[in-house]
Scaffold this active site. Structure first.
Site, short mmCIF file in Angstrom:
data_model
loop_
_atom_site.label_atom_id
_atom_site.label_comp_id
_atom_site.label_asym_id
_atom_site.label_seq_id
_atom_site.Cartn_x
_atom_site.Cartn_y
_atom_site.Cartn_z
N HIS A 298 0.83 -1.22 0.00
CA HIS A 298 0.00 0.00 0.00
C HIS A 298 0.86 1.26 0.00
CE1 HIS A 298 0.16 1.18 4.37
NE2 HIS A 298 0.29 -0.11 4.58
N ASP B 214 5.72 1.94 7.36
CA ASP B 214 4.34 1.58 6.99
C ASP B 214 3.75 2.65 6.07
OD1 ASP B 214 1.80 0.52 6.91
OD2 ASP B 214 1.30 0.98 8.99
N GLU C 93 -5.25 1.70 2.02
CA GLU C 93 -5.20 0.46 2.83
C GLU C 93 -5.55 0.74 4.29
OE1 GLU C 93 -3.11 -2.50 5.51
OE2 GLU C 93 -2.84 -0.34 5.38
N GLU C 94 -5.07 1.89 4.77
CA GLU C 94 -5.16 2.17 6.21
C GLU C 94 -6.59 2.41 6.69
OE1 GLU C 94 -2.75 1.65 8.06
OE2 GLU C 94 -0.83 2.27 7.19
N ASP D 194 4.34 -5.10 3.14
CA ASP D 194 3.85 -4.05 4.03
C ASP D 194 4.68 -4.11 5.30
OD1 ASP D 194 2.47 -2.24 5.54
OD2 ASP D 194 0.54 -3.28 5.49
N HIS E 279 2.00 4.59 12.24
CA HIS E 279 0.78 5.41 12.35
C HIS E 279 0.99 6.67 13.18
CE1 HIS E 279 -1.76 1.51 11.54
NE2 HIS E 279 -0.91 1.80 10.57
N1 BES Z 1 1.12 -2.31 8.11
C1 BES Z 1 -0.09 -2.49 8.84
C2 BES Z 1 -0.37 -3.93 9.12
C3 BES Z 1 0.40 -4.58 10.20
C4 BES Z 1 0.72 -3.92 11.36
C5 BES Z 1 0.75 -5.90 10.04
C6 BES Z 1 1.42 -4.57 12.34
C7 BES Z 1 1.41 -6.57 11.03
C8 BES Z 1 1.77 -5.88 12.18
C9 BES Z 1 -1.26 -1.94 8.05
O1 BES Z 1 -0.94 -0.79 7.32
C10 BES Z 1 -2.34 -1.56 9.03
O2 BES Z 1 -2.18 -0.65 9.76
N2 BES Z 1 -3.43 -2.31 9.01
C11 BES Z 1 -4.53 -2.05 9.89
C12 BES Z 1 -5.69 -2.86 9.41
C13 BES Z 1 -6.35 -2.34 8.16
C14 BES Z 1 -7.34 -3.35 7.65
C15 BES Z 1 -7.04 -1.03 8.42
C16 BES Z 1 -4.20 -2.51 11.30
O3 BES Z 1 -3.38 -3.40 11.46
O4 BES Z 1 -4.80 -1.96 12.24
ZN ZN Z 2 -0.69 0.77 8.73
#
Ligand code: BES
Ligand code: ZN
Length: 374
Positions: A177, A196, A230-231, A258, A334
């Site tokens: 993403h 990220d 994605e976020e 990612d 984040h």
């Molecule tokens: N990069 C993260 C995913 C992640 C974080 C994977 C920590 C493994 C460990 C991704 O950008 C993210 O923040 N995903 C969200 C979920 C998404 C469906 C909104 C999350 O993990 O809260």
């Molecule tokens: Zn993220």
């Protein structure tokens, strides 16, 4: 004070992200658990998860619809496959370069944000698209396009090296993403998103550069994707993976990058085993042993944590090599602190090598994909 003026005051003080009074959106928090939610409810969901010391996202399915007329998804049998493309892969991965990778991550994370709803988020997507175009140098078998989304302005970016062999209608996907988020301040907040996910975006771009500069012409078609939004619930990849399924496209694998540059306590590649395909994951582990020669482990996210889950939901095989074990991931994501200072480009280069090996091995793999009812 009247109830009305109290409400006005509360609204004036509320952060922009809570005020975004868009129409309710359909989200899925666990397989099968779906409901219509407000922006405020979604903000509470993700803050609660973060306070519990973990991420904990949801898929936004408002615009993700698989037609009942879509054919069954495609699969290529990878069980027990051995790497065979050493003579092509080894000279290319020898050229993988930490400096080039870090320069890209630095550039991408210098945007104030890459938010899916801001002008800068659109400019970041344009920057990435321009990079692909510059690398392609007008090659007639390469196309670079935006993929526009239904109700937010940041586009996804898709670069294609069109296959020229008997399986040219089958598709190998590599993606990550391109958006970033400031979880606490929303749209206006600083969101460098170096790990990220400038790291994954740069991995995909560098893989494209190395393949193009080597003069490689694949049998299958290879697509390089930068997913928007994605976020906020896998928005971009959700629409893209459903589009490919509805168009009956023959995707044989989608590899997700990612977060690749924070090594945690000891550098090794972690394969995420939930919401991914077992055989494609095993095949990638085999590629790490053969080409990357670093340690790997397996772990789970526990939820649909990134865009691989969109491909899985559309019925295709996906795999997700992640930076660390799940309980060791970069604590700064984040926030405005997700910058390059704690990243290790040497760790990131392992993922570029894996991506090159995956692209060539899967693009050249013997056999034809078939459609599997699931
Ligand atoms: N990069 C993260 C995913 C992640 C974080 C994977 C920590 C493994 C460990 C991704 O950008 C993210 O923040 N995903 C969200 C979920 C998404 C469906 C909104 C999350 O993990 O809260
Ligand atoms: Zn993220």
């Amino acid at each position: 004070m009247s109830a009305r003026s109290l409400l006005t005051m509360v609204l004036a003080l509320a952060p922009a992200s809570l005020l975004a009074s868009e129409a309710p959106r359909l989200i899925e928090t666990k397989p099968g658990v779906r409901y219509w939610s407000t922006a405020a409810q979604r903000a509470v969901l993700s803050r609660r998860a973060h306070q519990a010391g973990r991420c904990g996202g949801f898929r936004d399915l408002t615009n993700v619809k698989i037609s009942p007329h879509a054919l069954a998804p495609t699969r290529l049998d990878l069980y027990g496959r051995e790497p065979k493309e050493q003579s092509r892969v080894n000279p290319i991965i020898a050229r993988a370069d930490e400096g080039a990778l870090l320069a890209l991550v630095t550039k991408l994370s210098s945007f104030h944000d890459r938010n899916y709803q801001t002008d800068l988020g659109v400019q970041a997507a344009s920057f990435i698209k321009d990079r692909y175009v510059a690398i392609a140098k007008g090659r007639s078998d390469i196309k670079v396009d935006f993929f526009a989304h239904t109700d937010f302005k940041q586009p996804s970016v898709i670069a294609e090296i069109t296959g020229s062999g008997p399986q040219k209608n089958e598709i190998v996907v590599i993606g990550g993403h391109l958006d970033s988020i400031n979880q606490w301040q929303g749209r206006g907040g600083v969101a460098p998103g170096a790990d990220d996910n400038a790291s994954g975006t740069a991995t995909v771009l560098e893989t494209f550069r190395l393949l193009v500069e080597s003069g490689y012409h694949p049998n299958r078609t290879i697509l390089f994707m930068g997913y928007a939004g994605e976020e906020e619930g896998l928005l971009g990849s959700g629409e893209i993976a459903a589009w490919f399924r509805n168009k009956n496209r023959g995707v044989v694998g989608a590899l997700q990058f990612d977060m690749t540059m924070y090594p945690g306590s000891s550098p090794r590649i972690t394969f995420i085993t939930d919401y991914t395909d077992r055989d494609l994951t095993k095949f990638n582990e085999r590629l790490v042993d053969e080409y990357v020669k670093v340690k790997w482990i397996e772990d789970k996210c526990g939820y649909a944590c990134s865009d691989h889950a969109s491909w899985t939901a559309s019925g295709y095989a996906s795999a997700f090599p992640f930076e660390t074990a799940f309980d060791e991931y970069n604590p700064n994501i984040h926030t405005p602190k997700d910058t390059t200072n704690i990243l290790r480009p040497g760790h990131g280069v392992s993922y570029v090598k894996l991506a090159v090996a995956y692209a060539i091995e899967l693009a050249e793999a013997q056999g034809t994909a078939w459609r599997v009812r699931r």
